[in-house]
Motif scaffolding. Sequence first.
Motif, short mmCIF file in Angstrom:
data_model
loop_
_atom_site.label_atom_id
_atom_site.label_comp_id
_atom_site.label_asym_id
_atom_site.label_seq_id
_atom_site.Cartn_x
_atom_site.Cartn_y
_atom_site.Cartn_z
N TYR A 107 3.73 9.24 2.13
CA TYR A 107 4.90 8.59 1.27
C TYR A 107 4.77 9.01 -0.18
N SER A 108 3.03 9.96 -0.71
CA SER A 108 3.17 11.13 -2.25
C SER A 108 4.50 12.37 -1.22
N SER A 149 0.22 13.54 1.82
CA SER A 149 0.86 12.49 2.24
C SER A 149 1.70 11.68 2.61
N GLU A 179 0.84 4.34 -2.71
CA GLU A 179 1.07 5.04 -1.61
C GLU A 179 1.95 6.71 -2.42
N ARG A 201 0.88 -1.22 -0.14
CA ARG A 201 -0.10 0.42 0.42
C ARG A 201 1.01 1.16 -0.21
N ASN A 202 1.56 1.26 0.57
CA ASN A 202 3.07 2.48 0.54
C ASN A 202 3.75 2.52 -0.62
N VAL A 205 -6.06 2.83 -1.24
CA VAL A 205 -5.23 3.80 -1.79
C VAL A 205 -5.37 4.52 -3.45
N ASP A 206 -5.74 3.28 -4.10
CA ASP A 206 -6.23 3.96 -5.52
C ASP A 206 -6.91 3.19 -6.15
N HIS A 231 0.05 8.84 -5.55
CA HIS A 231 -1.10 9.22 -4.79
C HIS A 231 -0.60 11.16 -5.01
#
Length: 503
Positions: free
Chosen positions: A152-153, A150, A142, A138-139, A204-205, A146
């Motif tokens: 990681y973005s 946030s 991101e 998930r990271n 997340v997306d 993303h």
Amino acid sequence: MANQKAKMILEKDFKVSEIDNRIYGSFIEHLGRAVYGGIYEPGHSQADENGFRQDVIEMVKELQVPLVRYPGGNFVSGYNWEDGVGPVESRPRRLELAWRTTETNEMGTNEFMKWAQLVNADVNMAVNLGTRGIDAARNLVEYCNHPGGSYYSDLRISHGVKDPYNIKTWCLGNEMDGPWQIGHKTAAEYGRLAQEAAKVMKWVDPSIELVACGSSNRNMPTFADWEATVLDHTYDHVEFISLHQYYGNRDNEISNYLALSLEMDDFIKSVISIADYIKAKKRGKKNINLSFDEWNVWYHSNEQDKRIEPWSIAPPQLEDIYNFEDALLVGCMLITLLKHADRVKIACLAQLVNVIAPIMTEDNGPAWKQTIFYPYMHTSVFGRGISLNPIISSPKYDSKDFTDVPYLESTAVYNEEEETLTIFAVNRHLQEGLDLEVDIRNFEGYKVVEHIVLENDDIKQTNSAKGTPVAPHSNGNAKTENGGVTAVLPKLSWNVIRLEKRK
């Protein structure tokens, strides 16, 4: 002695499907000299300001590769993606356990995305479900997709990449059924993990498409049960199941070797059946499509790969030097993929540079085209549009493992917008040409504009940096007459017959 005769009927309405361009994808793994010395060699005379070899970039552009799977392969199952982002000088060196080398992490996500943009390719990004799992997956989504605001973005933005990459296609691990895989799992273990990773990646997306791992090859003892179990868990969360298959001519018997695409055809049909069984079991509405994201010939380099010095950096590994007969089988495999364009939406020739690849390089030296470069290029460039379902009658032969192998392996692609029709054809006959008649009455006004032929008197002939004796010519004799096309397909040849509508 007269040639044998084959016939084909092409109709605009006999369609398999619109072809998803991703069927002409490829693959770059952190393995051997695919990355270091392949696409990236900073000291090379052809290197750009990023260290990317421009001679390689030009050849990849020639292939018009629409999609590249990255960063693995077996490599991804031990890969920490965070090692490959941020300042290069502070990235760690790691023992790379899949191929027993040292990974410097000079190339990582952002560098590869920059390279992919230079060759006009999208990326099919794989996440590590071997040593990592839901959190790292998930990271990474991101970080890549993303827009900002946030952790990681914003980390990506701090690394100099303001806009998200919006990577559409993601692989949920790699070959998790294989005991050789770091983090090998049972089908139930992998299915549960893939299901949960898929859920959060899409949270997340929601726009991404996901590929669940199918079997590493058709001969795995868990094949079929693996696909059924994995899809039982993941059906609601994924769009694709993967297939992997490599072939080799180990017994040096060409008539049997060139028939192996029939086995590939059967493999595809089997996986479609399993996917449709799960759809029926779930009372589902959607088809699970196929991502044949590793396919090629691979056997020439097996002995030399046993002599690699452990923990070296980017040693030559899996550097198969392909001969003419390999190009013919690759042509047959490409035709097989096109025949199933209704369900095979992604395919990745594994791999792209140096590692079982159409493009080879020498360190500090030239790049050159292997024999398999040509059928791959021809289908990618001329095979965009609608895959037709031709009616074919061909003489047949039997080999050691196959019966009723057609001498003519063929299909056709119709591009309505550009008003082109392209026939791809392999003549498997060892001694004789094949007289081909194609009925194209439905394609009024279409004329042959080119007949490309790849042929060679020596089936073991290879190409090298010194020259490419296996290369196509445009001297084929296909012509249009009386609502049809006639052509002689030379013995053991790959043919591309191109037609255009004359105004």
